[in-house]
Design an enzyme around this catalytic site. Sequence first.
Site, PDB file in Angstrom:
ATOM      1  N   SER A 273       0.810  -1.220   0.000  1.00  0.00           N
ATOM      2  CA  SER A 273       0.000   0.000   0.000  1.00  0.00           C
ATOM      3  C   SER A 273       0.845   1.273   0.000  1.00  0.00           C
ATOM      4  O   SER A 273       0.344   2.342   0.331  1.00  0.00           O
ATOM      5  CB  SER A 273      -0.940   0.003   1.201  1.00  0.00           C
ATOM      6  OG  SER A 273      -1.797  -1.116   1.141  1.00  0.00           O
ATOM      7  N   ASN A 400       2.343  -9.686  -7.059  1.00  0.00           N
ATOM      8  CA  ASN A 400       3.151  -9.602  -5.837  1.00  0.00           C
ATOM      9  C   ASN A 400       4.619  -9.957  -6.108  1.00  0.00           C
ATOM     10  O   ASN A 400       5.335 -10.369  -5.205  1.00  0.00           O
ATOM     11  CB  ASN A 400       2.576 -10.518  -4.753  1.00  0.00           C
ATOM     12  CG  ASN A 400       3.179 -10.237  -3.381  1.00  0.00           C
ATOM     13  OD1 ASN A 400       3.422  -9.080  -3.027  1.00  0.00           O
ATOM     14  ND2 ASN A 400       3.435 -11.293  -2.613  1.00  0.00           N
ATOM     15  N   ARG A 528       5.987  10.789  -5.705  1.00  0.00           N
ATOM     16  CA  ARG A 528       6.814  11.874  -5.161  1.00  0.00           C
ATOM     17  C   ARG A 528       5.998  13.035  -4.609  1.00  0.00           C
ATOM     18  O   ARG A 528       6.451  13.759  -3.737  1.00  0.00           O
ATOM     19  CB  ARG A 528       7.781  12.361  -6.226  1.00  0.00           C
ATOM     20  CG  ARG A 528       8.937  11.387  -6.345  1.00  0.00           C
ATOM     21  CD  ARG A 528      10.107  12.035  -7.002  1.00  0.00           C
ATOM     22  NE  ARG A 528      10.054  11.807  -8.430  1.00  0.00           N
ATOM     23  CZ  ARG A 528      11.054  12.130  -9.244  1.00  0.00           C
ATOM     24  NH1 ARG A 528      12.126  12.698  -8.761  1.00  0.00           N
ATOM     25  NH2 ARG A 528      10.958  11.887 -10.527  1.00  0.00           N
TER      26      ARG A 528
END
EC number: 4.1.1.32
Length: 621
Positions: A273, A400, A528
Site C-alpha cells: 500500500s 506480488n 513523489r
Amino acid sequence: MSARSSLVDVRNAVLDDAGLTNAQVRAFVHGWAEVTGAARIEVVNASDDARLLREAVDAGELLPAGEGRYYSRSHAKDTARSEERTVVATDDPADAGTYNNWRPASEMRPLLEERMRGASAGKTMYVVPYLMAPPGSPLEAYAAGVELTDSRTVVLHMIRMARVGVAHINDLAAPNTFVRAVHVTGDLDTLGQGTPDDQRYFVTFARERTILHYGSSYGGNALLGKIAHGLRQATFDGWASGEFLAEQFLLLGITDKQTGRKYHVCGGMPSASGKTNLAMTLAPDALGDRYHVDFYGDDIAWLRVDPADGRVYAINPEFGVFGVAKDTNELTNPTAVAAIAPGTGTIFTNVAYNADAADVWWEGRTPEPPADVTGWRDWKGELISERPDGERNAPWAHPNSRFTTTLEHVPNIAADFDVPRGVPIDAIIFGGRTRDREPLVRAITDLAEGVYDGLTLGAEATFAAEGTEGVLRYDPMSMRPFMAFPEGAYAAHWLKVIGAATDQPIFAHVNWFQRDPDDGHFLWPGYRDNLRALLWLVQLRNGEVSGTPTPVGIVPTADELDLTGMDLRPGDLDRLLTIDVPRWRQEMAHRAEHLEQFRDVPEAIWEAHRRVAAALDAPQT
Ligand code: GDP
Ligand code: PGA
Ligand code: MN
Ligand code: MN
C-alpha cells in the site's frame, strides 16, 4: 561408532570450524538437524554471499539477470503470505485475540514436528545467525536470532534483509536470548495450498520465542528474521517487556535545507500500500531543491521512548528492501530503479524473465511489454509466445512479484540509518488503499485519537496476502497479519508506550488512493507528490499552518499545501481536502462493530470514538 553419533561429530566439526561457540545455539542446531533429517549443515556469514550466489546459479535455483542481478521463481502456488495458515501459539488462552489465529502451543508443536520430520532429507540445513537491529541498539536484547533453513534462496534473501553472521549470536549478554527460527520448505507440489487439505503451517510460539514455518519458500513466509521475528515475535516481546512497539512501519527523514531542520516520520500502511515508495521516491530532489528526504526503513520500525529526552525513537531492524516490483520505474520511483540496478546483487522473484537477454520485466517497468516477445517467459515460466489466445492479456509478472536489495544500494539511505539509539519521531501516519472517504491527509493531535485512528484503519486488502485482494477490511495499525496478542491489550500498550513521551509526535491519516467515483482515476498523482502532504503535517506541528478543523481531524486548506508544478484536475483537490460527513457517519457504525470484537479496549479509545462520533453528529458549520 554409530551413524548417529558420527553425524553429531560431523556437525560439531562444522560448528567448530565456523567459530560458533554459543552452546545454546549449538544444541538448537543439533536438535532440528535430527528432526528434519538434513544431510549436512552449513553455517552462514554475510561474507559467503558471492559463493552462495555461484552455487545457486550452478544449481539452477537462481538465473542470471544481467550483471550482478539474479532471478528466482517461487512455486506458482507459493507467491504471497498466507494469513489463514499463520498462527500465534502459546500456552495461555488469554493471549488469543481476534486476528492472531491463536492456538495452544501444546497442540501446534507436535503438528509442526510431524510435518518437519525427515522433510529436509538429503538437503543442507543452513544455519543463519542474524540480528534485527543496528548493533548496540538499546533493543538489541530482542534482536538476535538463528534461522535454520533448507533453502539456499532463502539464505541469500536473509543475507540481504538482515545483518547475518556468527558474531551476532556468539557473544549475547544472555546466551539463551535468541529467537529460534526453523524453516522447512516441504514439497511445494503436494502441499494442497489453498485447499481444505492445506498442509502448510506458519507458527510463532511467542512465549518460547520459537518460530516454525513449514511449506513455503516465498519471502513473506520464509524470511523468518523479517516477517515473523521482526514483527510478530517483536510486537509480542515489546508488549511482554512493556518496553517497545514493533510495527509494520516505514521510517523516513525530511530535511528542510533552508532552515536546516530535520523531521522524522514513521507510519503504517498495509502490505503493498505504498510504504516502500513513500520512503524511497521522495528523494533526493523532492520539490525542487529545498528538501532532502532520507530513507531509514520501508517495512518495520521498533519504537521506544528514550528517558533522556522524553521523545519517541525508532529504529529499522532490517538491512534490506523486499519491494513490490509492479509499477516501479524511472518516473514513479527512480530511487528504487537505482537500488536494483546492475551490480547491486538484487534478486528478483516472480517477475517475467528472458534467459537469452538475461533480463527481467514487470507490469509498469515500461509502458508496454517488450515488443519482441522472443525468449520472454511469464512468472510461471511459460513462454509468452506460446500463450493460448484467452491468456494474451494476463500479466507477465505476478502482481506480488518482488525485488530484494540491501540498504547500502538505496541512494537516499540516511547517513545515520544504523545509529543505535534510532531517530526521534515527529509524526506517526496511518494510511492504506481507500477509494473514498479518506482525504489526502487529516492530522490528529490527541494521542488516544491517534491510536484510535490506527486501530480503525480500513483499507482494501492487497495481493501481498493470498486470496484477499480488493476486500475492504479493517487492518489495525496495518498489523492485522502480524498481530500476536489481543487487540485491546495492543491499544493499551500503545497508549502506555507513546504516552510516556513528554514530547509527543503528531498523528495523521493519509490516503494517496482516493478515486473519482465516476471514472475511477486516482484524484492524487501520488508517489513523489506525497511529500507535499507530509510537509504540511510537520508545518502544522510547528505551528506554521493551522488547517481547517473537522470532526475527524485537521485538514489542510488548499493554499497551505504546496502544489507548485502540479496539474490537478478541477474539483479533485476539493474532494481530496473535504470530509464527506454523511459517509463518515455510516463509517462510525462499522467502527463500533469493529472495536466491539476486541476484548478490553481501553476506555480512552472508546472515548475517542465517541468524541469523533459526536462531532460528526453535531450540526456542521
Ligand atoms: P508497500 O508494500 O506498502 O511497501 O507498498 P509499495 O510502496 O511497494 O507499493 C505497492 C504498490 O502500490 C506498488 O505497485 C506501487 O507502485 C503502488 N504505489 C505506491 N505508492 C503509490 C502512490 O502514491 N499512488 C499510487 N497510485 N500507487 C502507489
Ligand atoms: P510489504 O512487505 O509491506 O512491503 O508488502 C511484505 C509484506 O508485508 O508481506
Ligand atoms: Mn510489510
Ligand atoms: Mn514494501
